[in-house]
Motif scaffolding. Structure first.
Motif, PDB file in Angstrom:
ATOM      1  N   ALA A  38      48.872  17.074  17.366  1.00 24.35           N
ATOM      2  CA  ALA A  38      49.461  16.143  16.391  1.00 24.35           C
ATOM      3  C   ALA A  38      50.634  15.392  17.012  1.00 24.35           C
ATOM      4  O   ALA A  38      50.742  14.163  16.897  1.00 24.35           O
ATOM      5  CB  ALA A  38      49.907  16.896  15.141  1.00 24.35           C
ATOM      6  N   ALA A  39      51.525  16.115  17.699  1.00 26.25           N
ATOM      7  CA  ALA A  39      52.680  15.477  18.333  1.00 26.25           C
ATOM      8  C   ALA A  39      52.238  14.559  19.466  1.00 26.25           C
ATOM      9  O   ALA A  39      52.759  13.445  19.627  1.00 26.25           O
ATOM     10  CB  ALA A  39      53.641  16.545  18.858  1.00 26.25           C
ATOM     11  N   GLY A  40      51.259  15.004  20.261  1.00 27.82           N
ATOM     12  CA  GLY A  40      50.787  14.192  21.379  1.00 27.82           C
ATOM     13  C   GLY A  40      50.112  12.915  20.929  1.00 27.82           C
ATOM     14  O   GLY A  40      50.366  11.835  21.479  1.00 27.82           O
ATOM     15  N   SER A  41      49.240  13.000  19.918  1.00 33.79           N
ATOM     16  CA  SER A  41      48.545  11.806  19.437  1.00 33.79           C
ATOM     17  C   SER A  41      49.517  10.845  18.763  1.00 33.79           C
ATOM     18  O   SER A  41      49.367   9.620  18.873  1.00 33.79           O
ATOM     19  CB  SER A  41      47.418  12.197  18.480  1.00 33.79           C
ATOM     20  N   HIS A  42      50.528  11.380  18.071  1.00 34.17           N
ATOM     21  CA  HIS A  42      51.559  10.534  17.450  1.00 34.17           C
ATOM     22  C   HIS A  42      52.314   9.747  18.523  1.00 34.17           C
ATOM     23  O   HIS A  42      52.474   8.527  18.423  1.00 34.17           O
ATOM     24  CB  HIS A  42      52.521  11.428  16.662  1.00 34.17           C
ATOM     25  N   ALA A  43      52.756  10.451  19.568  1.00 27.74           N
ATOM     26  CA  ALA A  43      53.479   9.784  20.642  1.00 27.74           C
ATOM     27  C   ALA A  43      52.600   8.764  21.357  1.00 27.74           C
ATOM     28  O   ALA A  43      53.039   7.644  21.652  1.00 27.74           O
ATOM     29  CB  ALA A  43      54.007  10.823  21.632  1.00 27.74           C
ATOM     30  N   MET A  44      51.343   9.121  21.626  1.00 25.12           N
ATOM     31  CA  MET A  44      50.443   8.213  22.327  1.00 25.12           C
ATOM     32  C   MET A  44      50.173   6.960  21.506  1.00 25.12           C
ATOM     33  O   MET A  44      50.121   5.848  22.051  1.00 25.12           O
ATOM     34  CB  MET A  44      49.126   8.921  22.649  1.00 25.12           C
ATOM     35  N   TYR A  45      50.010   7.109  20.191  1.00 23.62           N
ATOM     36  CA  TYR A  45      49.798   5.933  19.350  1.00 23.62           C
ATOM     37  C   TYR A  45      50.990   4.985  19.443  1.00 23.62           C
ATOM     38  O   TYR A  45      50.820   3.773  19.629  1.00 23.62           O
ATOM     39  CB  TYR A  45      49.569   6.329  17.891  1.00 23.62           C
ATOM     40  N   ASP A  46      52.197   5.524  19.295  1.00 25.63           N
ATOM     41  CA  ASP A  46      53.391   4.675  19.328  1.00 25.63           C
ATOM     42  C   ASP A  46      53.520   3.967  20.676  1.00 25.63           C
ATOM     43  O   ASP A  46      53.888   2.786  20.748  1.00 25.63           O
ATOM     44  CB  ASP A  46      54.633   5.518  19.053  1.00 25.63           C
ATOM     45  N   VAL A  47      53.230   4.683  21.762  1.00 21.75           N
ATOM     46  CA  VAL A  47      53.309   4.076  23.099  1.00 21.75           C
ATOM     47  C   VAL A  47      52.261   2.979  23.237  1.00 21.75           C
ATOM     48  O   VAL A  47      52.541   1.891  23.770  1.00 21.75           O
ATOM     49  CB  VAL A  47      53.122   5.157  24.177  1.00 21.75           C
ATOM     50  N   LEU A  48      51.050   3.234  22.743  1.00 23.50           N
ATOM     51  CA  LEU A  48      49.996   2.215  22.823  1.00 23.50           C
ATOM     52  C   LEU A  48      50.357   0.980  22.024  1.00 23.50           C
ATOM     53  O   LEU A  48      50.062  -0.152  22.449  1.00 23.50           O
ATOM     54  CB  LEU A  48      48.681   2.817  22.318  1.00 23.50           C
ATOM     55  N   VAL A  49      50.980   1.154  20.854  1.00 25.42           N
ATOM     56  CA  VAL A  49      51.408   0.001  20.065  1.00 25.42           C
ATOM     57  C   VAL A  49      52.445  -0.823  20.849  1.00 25.42           C
ATOM     58  O   VAL A  49      52.402  -2.050  20.863  1.00 25.42           O
ATOM     59  CB  VAL A  49      52.023   0.456  18.716  1.00 25.42           C
ATOM     60  N   ALA A  50      53.355  -0.124  21.529  1.00 22.98           N
ATOM     61  CA  ALA A  50      54.401  -0.826  22.284  1.00 22.98           C
ATOM     62  C   ALA A  50      53.831  -1.678  23.405  1.00 22.98           C
ATOM     63  O   ALA A  50      54.380  -2.713  23.752  1.00 22.98           O
ATOM     64  CB  ALA A  50      55.387   0.186  22.854  1.00 22.98           C
ATOM     65  N   PHE A  51      52.696  -1.267  23.975  1.00 24.52           N
ATOM     66  CA  PHE A  51      52.120  -1.978  25.116  1.00 24.52           C
ATOM     67  C   PHE A  51      50.892  -2.798  24.757  1.00 24.52           C
ATOM     68  O   PHE A  51      50.267  -3.381  25.652  1.00 24.52           O
ATOM     69  CB  PHE A  51      51.783  -0.981  26.232  1.00 24.52           C
ATOM     70  N   SER A  52      50.519  -2.818  23.472  1.00 25.30           N
ATOM     71  CA  SER A  52      49.318  -3.574  23.091  1.00 25.30           C
ATOM     72  C   SER A  52      49.677  -4.982  22.639  1.00 25.30           C
ATOM     73  O   SER A  52      50.831  -5.301  22.406  1.00 25.30           O
ATOM     74  CB  SER A  52      48.577  -2.854  21.974  1.00 25.30           C
TER      75      SER A  52
END
Length: 246
Positions: free
Chosen positions: A232-246
């Motif tokens: 849950a923590a990993g997917s949350h962080a990965m989503y936010d990072v992907l939004v920042a770079f998308s």
């Protein structure tokens, strides 16, 4: 003739079972926790501190517990205590950790695709599931998003959902109903916590982004229930990072 006592063998568990347990979750999120806490210290006043991190530290200060490293130590302690209370064996398979990172990335991509779909339907702007001002420095963003992944999941899922389940069950509701209700309530609180109507410094209230954050909260709650805190923590962080770079 005496027979030597043989300790019972601990049954082998598969990837899905092992990675949902608190000990594996802790080892998986430790690098993110270290990057966030070290990054905040190294970046100094220019760092972006996660909002939930601030709230939890303020609460600890009200209790007279203002030591800086107390919150990450408590986070580690909660996961270790959870593992102990569940009577899980103290086993760890390091080869599961890169698979957990890949799984978190896949789930983060899934949530990003959902965000793009909802944005196209509702003509809204894609937002990160965590709150924070827009900045141009990549390092600051990544550090903040690691903090969001850990501390928002700690508060809204690991701490809040079990408390809500126990509270709702106190009204004689079955555990299944109590669990679904707890996931919904925690997701509503998670979504509301991003807006200035409920917290100072939040975003202006907006129905479209609120609906997405509610959907994201339900997805993270489902991941927490099915896959444990680490994913849950990993997917949350990965989503936010992907939004920042998308």
């Amino acid at each position: 003739m005496s027979v030597a006592e043989v300790e019972p063998e601990i049954p082998e568990i598969n990837y899905w079972q092992a990675t949902s347990r608190p000990l594996t979750s802790l080892v998986f999120v430790l690098p993110m926790l270290a990057i966030y806490e070290a990054g905040i210290l190294l970046l100094g006043p220019g760092a972006i501190r996660n909002g939930v991190d601030v709230w939890l530290r303020q609460f600890l200060e009200l209790l007279g517990l203002g030591q800086y490293f107390l919150l990450p130590v408590l986070t580690i302690g909660i996961l270790l205590a959870w593992h102990h209370l569940k009577h899980y064996p103290w086993q760890l398979r390091p080869t599961n950790l890169p698979l957990m990172a890949a799984e978190s990335m896949v789930l983060g991509l899934f949530l990003l695709c959902l965000a793009h779909f909802q944005a196209s339907v509702m003509q809204m702007q894609i937002v990160a599931a965590s709150t924070g001002p827009e900045v141009d420095v990549t390092t600051k963003q990544v550090v903040a998003y690691f903090g969001a992944g850990i501390y928002e999941e700690l508060l809204f899922r690991l701490m809040l959902i079990p408390v809500l389940i126990v509270f709702i069950q106190g009204f004689a509701f079955p555990k299944v109903i109590a669990t679904f209700a707890a996931m919904l309530i925690s997701s509503l609180i998670f979504a509301a916590a991003h807006y200035n109507l409920f917290v100072p410094g939040g975003d202006p209230i907006d129905g479209y982004t609120f609906l997405f954050r509610l959907s994201a909260g339900l997805i993270f709650a489902s991941i927490f229930a099915l896959r444990g805190f680490g994913i849950a923590a990993g997917s949350h962080a990965m989503y936010d990072v992907l939004v920042a770079f998308s």
